[in-house]
Design a protein around this motif. Structure first.
Motif, PDB file in Angstrom:
ATOM      1  N   ALA A   1     -38.090  18.350  -2.272  1.00 49.49           N
ATOM      2  CA  ALA A   1     -39.102  18.966  -3.138  1.00 49.49           C
ATOM      3  C   ALA A   1     -38.486  19.595  -4.375  1.00 49.49           C
ATOM      4  N   TRP A   2     -37.236  20.036  -4.271  1.00 47.91           N
ATOM      5  CA  TRP A   2     -36.597  20.754  -5.379  1.00 47.91           C
ATOM      6  C   TRP A   2     -35.756  19.858  -6.282  1.00 47.91           C
ATOM      7  N   SER A   3     -35.506  18.626  -5.902  1.00 45.46           N
ATOM      8  CA  SER A   3     -34.492  17.816  -6.592  1.00 45.46           C
ATOM      9  C   SER A   3     -34.829  17.527  -8.051  1.00 45.46           C
ATOM     10  N   ARG A   4     -36.089  17.633  -8.447  1.00 39.90           N
ATOM     11  CA  ARG A   4     -36.454  17.381  -9.842  1.00 39.90           C
ATOM     12  C   ARG A   4     -36.558  18.667 -10.668  1.00 39.90           C
ATOM     13  N   ARG A   5     -36.227  19.777 -10.075  1.00 45.13           N
ATOM     14  CA  ARG A   5     -36.224  21.028 -10.838  1.00 45.13           C
ATOM     15  C   ARG A   5     -35.138  20.976 -11.909  1.00 45.13           C
ATOM     16  N   GLU A   6     -35.396  21.586 -13.043  1.00 47.62           N
ATOM     17  CA  GLU A   6     -34.438  21.582 -14.155  1.00 47.62           C
ATOM     18  C   GLU A   6     -33.617  22.870 -14.164  1.00 47.62           C
ATOM     19  N   ASP A   7     -33.121  23.278 -13.021  1.00 46.58           N
ATOM     20  CA  ASP A   7     -32.294  24.489 -12.955  1.00 46.58           C
ATOM     21  C   ASP A   7     -31.176  24.252 -11.943  1.00 46.58           C
ATOM     22  N   ALA A   8     -30.386  25.303 -11.696  1.00 48.93           N
ATOM     23  CA  ALA A   8     -29.232  25.168 -10.809  1.00 48.93           C
ATOM     24  C   ALA A   8     -29.645  24.819  -9.391  1.00 48.93           C
ATOM     25  N   LEU A   9     -30.786  25.328  -8.938  1.00 45.34           N
ATOM     26  CA  LEU A   9     -31.241  25.017  -7.586  1.00 45.34           C
ATOM     27  C   LEU A   9     -31.639  23.548  -7.480  1.00 45.34           C
ATOM     28  N   GLY A  10     -32.249  23.011  -8.541  1.00 48.51           N
ATOM     29  CA  GLY A  10     -32.587  21.594  -8.539  1.00 48.51           C
ATOM     30  C   GLY A  10     -31.345  20.721  -8.499  1.00 48.51           C
ATOM     31  N   ALA A  11     -30.309  21.124  -9.249  1.00 45.07           N
ATOM     32  CA  ALA A  11     -29.053  20.370  -9.233  1.00 45.07           C
ATOM     33  C   ALA A  11     -28.412  20.422  -7.854  1.00 45.07           C
ATOM     34  N   ALA A  12     -28.466  21.588  -7.214  1.00 45.00           N
ATOM     35  CA  ALA A  12     -27.915  21.717  -5.863  1.00 45.00           C
ATOM     36  C   ALA A  12     -28.694  20.863  -4.870  1.00 45.00           C
ATOM     37  N   ALA A  13     -30.000  20.799  -5.041  1.00 40.63           N
ATOM     38  CA  ALA A  13     -30.829  19.978  -4.152  1.00 40.63           C
ATOM     39  C   ALA A  13     -30.465  18.497  -4.291  1.00 40.63           C
ATOM     40  N   ALA A  14     -30.259  18.051  -5.528  1.00 42.56           N
ATOM     41  CA  ALA A  14     -29.876  16.657  -5.738  1.00 42.56           C
ATOM     42  C   ALA A  14     -28.520  16.356  -5.108  1.00 42.56           C
ATOM     43  N   ARG A  15     -27.590  17.298  -5.227  1.00 41.94           N
ATOM     44  CA  ARG A  15     -26.267  17.098  -4.607  1.00 41.94           C
ATOM     45  C   ARG A  15     -26.380  17.045  -3.086  1.00 41.94           C
ATOM     46  N   MET A  16     -27.279  17.860  -2.512  1.00 46.48           N
ATOM     47  CA  MET A  16     -27.469  17.824  -1.064  1.00 46.48           C
ATOM     48  C   MET A  16     -27.997  16.468  -0.624  1.00 46.48           C
ATOM     49  N   LEU A  17     -28.942  15.920  -1.375  1.00 49.85           N
ATOM     50  CA  LEU A  17     -29.475  14.608  -1.028  1.00 49.85           C
ATOM     51  C   LEU A  17     -28.399  13.534  -1.174  1.00 49.85           C
ATOM     52  N   ALA A  18     -27.551  13.684  -2.191  1.00 49.61           N
ATOM     53  CA  ALA A  18     -26.469  12.716  -2.377  1.00 49.61           C
ATOM     54  C   ALA A  18     -25.493  12.742  -1.213  1.00 49.61           C
ATOM     55  N   CYS A  19     -25.261  13.918  -0.658  1.00 49.81           N
ATOM     56  CA  CYS A  19     -24.288  14.072   0.427  1.00 49.81           C
ATOM     57  C   CYS A  19     -24.891  13.811   1.800  1.00 49.81           C
ATOM     58  N   ARG A  20     -26.197  14.136   1.990  1.00 50.94           N
ATOM     59  CA  ARG A  20     -26.759  14.092   3.331  1.00 50.94           C
ATOM     60  C   ARG A  20     -28.071  13.336   3.423  1.00 50.94           C
ATOM     61  N   GLY A  21     -28.594  12.890   2.301  1.00 50.46           N
ATOM     62  CA  GLY A  21     -29.882  12.215   2.320  1.00 50.46           C
ATOM     63  C   GLY A  21     -29.809  10.817   2.906  1.00 50.46           C
ATOM     64  N   GLY A  22     -30.981  10.202   3.032  1.00 57.01           N
ATOM     65  CA  GLY A  22     -31.065   8.845   3.570  1.00 57.01           C
ATOM     66  C   GLY A  22     -31.526   7.860   2.522  1.00 57.01           C
ATOM     67  N   GLU A  23     -31.856   6.644   2.973  1.00 50.91           N
ATOM     68  CA  GLU A  23     -32.259   5.585   2.043  1.00 50.91           C
ATOM     69  C   GLU A  23     -33.474   6.001   1.221  1.00 50.91           C
ATOM     70  N   GLN A  24     -34.363   6.811   1.797  1.00 49.04           N
ATOM     71  CA  GLN A  24     -35.565   7.214   1.089  1.00 49.04           C
ATOM     72  C   GLN A  24     -35.264   8.132  -0.094  1.00 49.04           C
ATOM     73  N   ASP A  25     -34.021   8.613  -0.166  1.00 47.30           N
ATOM     74  CA  ASP A  25     -33.652   9.532  -1.243  1.00 47.30           C
ATOM     75  C   ASP A  25     -32.900   8.843  -2.382  1.00 47.30           C
ATOM     76  N   ALA A  26     -32.761   7.532  -2.309  1.00 43.49           N
ATOM     77  CA  ALA A  26     -31.974   6.811  -3.312  1.00 43.49           C
ATOM     78  C   ALA A  26     -32.516   7.023  -4.718  1.00 43.49           C
ATOM     79  N   ASP A  27     -33.834   6.943  -4.884  1.00 46.89           N
ATOM     80  CA  ASP A  27     -34.419   7.110  -6.221  1.00 46.89           C
ATOM     81  C   ASP A  27     -34.193   8.513  -6.750  1.00 46.89           C
ATOM     82  N   ARG A  28     -34.265   9.506  -5.894  1.00 48.29           N
ATOM     83  CA  ARG A  28     -34.051  10.881  -6.333  1.00 48.29           C
ATOM     84  C   ARG A  28     -32.606  11.085  -6.780  1.00 48.29           C
ATOM     85  N   VAL A  29     -31.660  10.550  -6.015  1.00 48.98           N
ATOM     86  CA  VAL A  29     -30.242  10.690  -6.367  1.00 48.98           C
ATOM     87  C   VAL A  29     -29.939   9.952  -7.662  1.00 48.98           C
TER      88      VAL A  29
END
Length: 474
Positions: free
Chosen positions: A319-347
């Motif tokens: 939910a946070w990965s598209r935020r334009e702040d530090a928390l959004g950037a951290a969320a995207a990094r979490m998905l990159a490290c631990r997400g699944g195939e459904q998170d490919a577009d977000r990453v």
């Protein structure tokens, strides 16, 4: 860390500063004078953003050897008056490391320069460590009197000598001096060694600094007192570790209250503790804290979130990965490290936005680049190739190379060949396993790496496995 001046990636200087394999290949094809000038500039003005995680010394030493480059420029740099006035390992460390590798390749002039610098230079410890693994016993013994003369025979001088012995990376010279036939050398080194052992025992027996009281309130107050000190002491992270020992279920209400609106250092400490404990309110508290005007609180919120490993945290990251702040950037990094195939577009979206907004040296880029490879996002190959070519960080380039190996079918016949000459050990190892031998340079380079005594063991294992596989089509 300082911000080096990096030339464009399409120039010889820019390639060498980045440590790319193409840098070596272009230097060998260029006019020798031009190649040596660019190489010397790299060695004398360290181009790395962080010398602790990026390799360059073996890369530059190999090129010095292939070009048969003179060491006059390095000599003038090392013995410049600035070296004594303001000794700085960032100014001389790379040059000394290059000399160390050249000494390993048998360059007598490099050995003599290291000996001279160890006797008279400002960063003599670095030079001594280089010699310790390469020079002869007699030569190292001969340096003993010059090194000991740096320390006056006073209580303060003896303390400095003991500190130098304790902090030495390579103990071999000190052991030789402790056995020196000259009592003036051996007795002083043995005494310093005994003092070092005693100092270590004292440090273990006494506390290193102020400690908080044994209650939640005392720990939070201790964290806040540190921030109010001059200069400020950021204690929120150690305070959170203390809370892990003293806080019980009955303290949760106080901790939640502090994490919601307490003084900033106490709030940060409570926030870190609750997120580490996967508290049911931690994610809501993090979301609110990320918007705080306090840098201490906002940083603690982002760092706390990135440490979380729960399914709830991963769901919130989506939910946070598209935020334009530090928390959004951290969320995207979490998905990159631990997400699944459904998170490919977000990453992929986060990777593209970050590169477009901040370029190939953006903070936090490595996690997204690695995630694109982990999730095997094939359409990420163009942006990964851009990062590979443009980043000035050899560490990030290595991550990009590994991700390209998973996403780009042309990697083995393309960039992997260049990677055989890369400055980073892990990148060369990847290339040794994947570069196709259709390029005539590949087999010759593999044989060269196998015979190079300075090459890392992991690379040589990959190279020898490849050479013995009997599969020239790979």
């Amino acid at each position: 860390m300082f911000d080096p001046d990096i030339a464009p990636s399409g120039t010889l200087l820019g390639l060498l500063q980045r440590g790319r394999g193409d840098g070596t290949l272009h230097a060998l094809a260029a006019q020798r004078a031009d190649a040596l000038a660019a190489l010397e500039q790299c060695v004398l003005r360290d181009p790395r953003h962080d010398w602790r995680v990026e390799s360059r010394s073996l890369y530059y030493a190999r090129l010095y050897s292939e070009l048969e480059g003179p060491l006059d420029g390095i000599e003038q740099h090392l013995f410049h008056p600035d070296d004594i006035i303001s000794p700085d390992e960032h100014r001389c460390g790379l040059a000394l490391s290059v000399l160390g590798h050249l000494a390993g390749y048998g360059r007598r002039d490099a050995v003599l320069l290291l000996r001279r610098y160890a006797a008279t230079g400002g960063n003599w410890e670095w030079a001594l460590d280089e010699l310790a693994v390469r020079d002869e016993d007699d030569a190292l013994r001969a340096l003993g009197p010059a090194v000991l003369a740096r320390f006056p025979m006073t209580t303060e001088g003896d303390g400095q000598l003991a500190a130098a012995l304790r902090e030495a990376y390579e103990p071999r010279p000190w052991r030789l001096w402790a056995e020196d036939p000259d009592p003036a050398v051996s007795e002083r080194v043995r005494k310093a060694s005994e003092q070092t052992a005693f100092d270590r025992w004292q440090r273990q027996m006494r506390p290193a600094g102020p400690t908080p009281g044994w209650s939640v309130g005392a720990v939070l107050e201790w964290a806040q007192e540190g921030l109010a000190a001059h200069p400020p002491q950021h204690r929120d992270a150690p305070a959170a570790r203390c809370l892990a020992a003293v806080a019980g279920p009955e303290d949760r209400e106080e901790l939640v209250r502090s994490a919601r609106g307490g003084p900033e250092a106490a709030r940060a400490a409570a926030l870190r503790h609750l997120s580490d404990r996967q508290d049911r309110e931690a994610l809501d508290l993090i979301e609110a804290a990320a918007l705080s005007a306090s840098e201490v609180v906002a940083r603690a919120a982002v760092e706390s979130f990135e440490r979380m490993r729960s399914v709830a945290a991963l769901t919130r990251a989506r939910a946070w990965s598209r935020r334009e702040d530090a928390l959004g950037a951290a969320a995207a990094r979490m998905l990159a490290c631990r997400g699944g195939e459904q998170d490919a577009d977000r990453v992929l979206g986060a990777l593209r936005r970050l590169v477009q907004r901040e370029g190939a040296d953006a903070e936090g880029l490595a996690a997204l680049v690695e995630g694109a490879g982990r999730l095997a996002i094939d359409c990420a190959a163009p942006v990964l190739r851009h990062v590979y070519r443009e980043t000035s960080s050899s560490q990030v380039r290595g991550v990009a190379a590994h991700s390209l190996g998973r996403t780009d079918p042309s990697f083995g016949a393309g960039l992997a060949v260049e990677c055989l000459w890369d400055c980073e050990e892990t990148t060369r190892e990847l290339a040794a396993r994947t570069a196709t031998t259709a390029d005539v340079r590949v087999l010759a380079r593999l044989r060269s790496l196998a015979a190079d005594p300075a090459e890392e063991a992991e690379v040589q294992t990959a190279v020898r496995g490849r050479l013995s596989s009997g599969d020239p089509a790979r």
